[in-house]
Design a protein around this motif. Structure first.
Motif, PDB file in Angstrom:
ATOM      1  N   TRP A  37      34.938   8.542  40.617  1.00  0.00           N
ATOM      2  CA  TRP A  37      34.143   7.401  41.063  1.00  0.00           C
ATOM      3  C   TRP A  37      33.833   7.467  42.552  1.00  0.00           C
ATOM      4  O   TRP A  37      32.799   6.954  42.997  1.00  0.00           O
ATOM      5  N   ILE A  99      34.056  -3.577  39.823  1.00  0.00           N
ATOM      6  CA  ILE A  99      33.086  -3.257  38.765  1.00  0.00           C
ATOM      7  C   ILE A  99      31.758  -2.860  39.387  1.00  0.00           C
ATOM      8  O   ILE A  99      31.124  -1.882  38.971  1.00  0.00           O
ATOM      9  N   LEU A 102      31.834   0.703  40.630  1.00  0.00           N
ATOM     10  CA  LEU A 102      31.732   1.687  39.543  1.00  0.00           C
ATOM     11  C   LEU A 102      30.305   1.737  39.001  1.00  0.00           C
ATOM     12  O   LEU A 102      29.776   2.820  38.703  1.00  0.00           O
ATOM     13  N   GLN A 103      29.680   0.571  38.869  1.00  0.00           N
ATOM     14  CA  GLN A 103      28.278   0.537  38.434  1.00  0.00           C
ATOM     15  C   GLN A 103      27.389   1.304  39.406  1.00  0.00           C
ATOM     16  O   GLN A 103      26.509   2.063  38.991  1.00  0.00           O
ATOM     17  N   GLY A 127      32.218   5.706  29.271  1.00  0.00           N
ATOM     18  CA  GLY A 127      31.591   5.989  30.554  1.00  0.00           C
ATOM     19  C   GLY A 127      30.718   7.218  30.533  1.00  0.00           C
ATOM     20  O   GLY A 127      29.776   7.334  31.331  1.00  0.00           O
ATOM     21  N   ASP A 130      27.454   5.894  29.509  1.00  0.00           N
ATOM     22  CA  ASP A 130      26.868   5.224  30.676  1.00  0.00           C
ATOM     23  C   ASP A 130      26.196   6.251  31.585  1.00  0.00           C
ATOM     24  O   ASP A 130      25.086   6.026  32.095  1.00  0.00           O
ATOM     25  N   LEU A 159      29.082  -0.556  32.611  1.00  0.00           N
ATOM     26  CA  LEU A 159      28.636   0.405  33.619  1.00  0.00           C
ATOM     27  C   LEU A 159      27.230   0.939  33.382  1.00  0.00           C
ATOM     28  O   LEU A 159      26.835   1.921  34.000  1.00  0.00           O
ATOM     29  N   LEU A 240      23.406  -5.632  34.910  1.00  0.00           N
ATOM     30  CA  LEU A 240      24.643  -5.161  35.531  1.00  0.00           C
ATOM     31  C   LEU A 240      25.345  -6.290  36.278  1.00  0.00           C
ATOM     32  O   LEU A 240      26.573  -6.444  36.198  1.00  0.00           O
ATOM     33  N   GLN A 244      29.126  -7.989  35.302  1.00  0.00           N
ATOM     34  CA  GLN A 244      30.196  -8.105  36.302  1.00  0.00           C
ATOM     35  C   GLN A 244      30.909  -9.449  36.154  1.00  0.00           C
ATOM     36  O   GLN A 244      32.137  -9.524  36.098  1.00  0.00           O
TER      37      GLN A 244
END
Length: 274
Positions: A37, A99, A102-103, A127, A130, A159, A240, A244
């Protein structure tokens, strides 16, 4: 460019106008832990401004694309919120911001001005889906398998798959994948349009396609990507932002804790809706 020796989760190789980004883990199945990440947005930000790079090929190592989020490695992110039962506003907001981070890491792939091709072999879970949803072209090996498994472990996928996949495979297929958590084979993914081609040597074919893309006028190629992305960007970001808040409110549940225990104990989870 960040020296490749400084990266733990990714290997980057630039050959002429094509950059290759390989997922390395270091966890089993290229699971996405803290190093991933941190490194993913850094790498894609640098590739985005590298004038020599015209296309990017993204693929996994060890026979898989990715098992998705490395839950054991990321457990410290979840633990404080779970232990507080979601009653601490400061913790909740800190979790929401995590979050968001990470997005943003996944979105760095979508934001990159250079076309990104994802070549999928083996498993592509959670993920991993994603991540490929943020790519421009997706191809797969015939034995590849895909799954949005978050619902099976007490999480709303947050994500990007729920925001980007409807524009790729439609709302109905996205709901099927996300609500059931079922595994989808590569032929089924091809039928749905999640991938556009199957290839026995998927990385070799990815290199061929990346070279074709890189051989076209770069400003035109980047313009095609920008025009195609333009209408969807606002709705993707709104989705997104919404998830969250949703997961910040509802993730610290007994069902999520039960999913974690069941995973550790290698048994089926029993969910109660609490």
């Amino acid at each position: 460019m960040t020296p490749d020796s400084a990266l733990r989760s990714l290997h980057v190789k630039i050959s002429g106008p094509v950059a290759e980004v390989q997922l390395l883990g270091p966890s089993k199945g290229n699971a996405m832990g803290p190093e991933f990440w941190a490194e993913l947005p850094e790498v894609f930000a640098e590739l985005a401004v590298n004038e020599e790079v015209r296309a990017i090929l993204l693929y996994g190592s060890g026979g898989n694309f990715s098992y998705g989020l490395d839950l054991p490695a990321m457990e410290p992110v979840f633990r404080p919120l779970l232990e507080s039962r979601g009653t601490d506003a400061r913790l909740r907001n800190g979790f929401r911001l995590k979050i968001r981070d990470l997005q943003d890491a996944v979105s760095s792939v979508a934001r990159c001005g250079k076309p990104v091709l994802a070549a999928v072999d083996g498993w592509c879970i959670g993920g991993g889906v994603d991540l490929i949803a943020a790519a421009d072209i997706r191809i797969a090996a015939p034995a590849a398998k895909f799954s949005i498994r978050e619902a099976r472990v007490g999480i709303v996928a947050d994500l990007g798959s729920l925001q980007r996949l409807p524009g790729i495979i439609g709302s109905g297929a996205t709901r099927h994948m996300a609500l059931t958590g079922e595994d989808f084979t590569a032929p089924r993914a091809l039928e749905l349009g999640l991938v556009t081609e199957l290839a026995d040597d998927v990385v070799a074919r990815g290199r061929e396609l990346a070279a074709v893309v890189a051989g076209n006028p770069p400003l035109v190629v980047q313009g095609v990507k920008r025009v195609l992305d333009q209408g969807a960007e606002a709705s993707v970001q709104a989705g997104l932002d919404y998830v969250q808040v949703w997961n910040t409110a509802f993730l610290p549940s007994r069902d999520f804790a039960e999913a974690a225990r069941a995973f550790a104990e290698r048994r089926p989870a029993v969910f109660t809706g609490d």
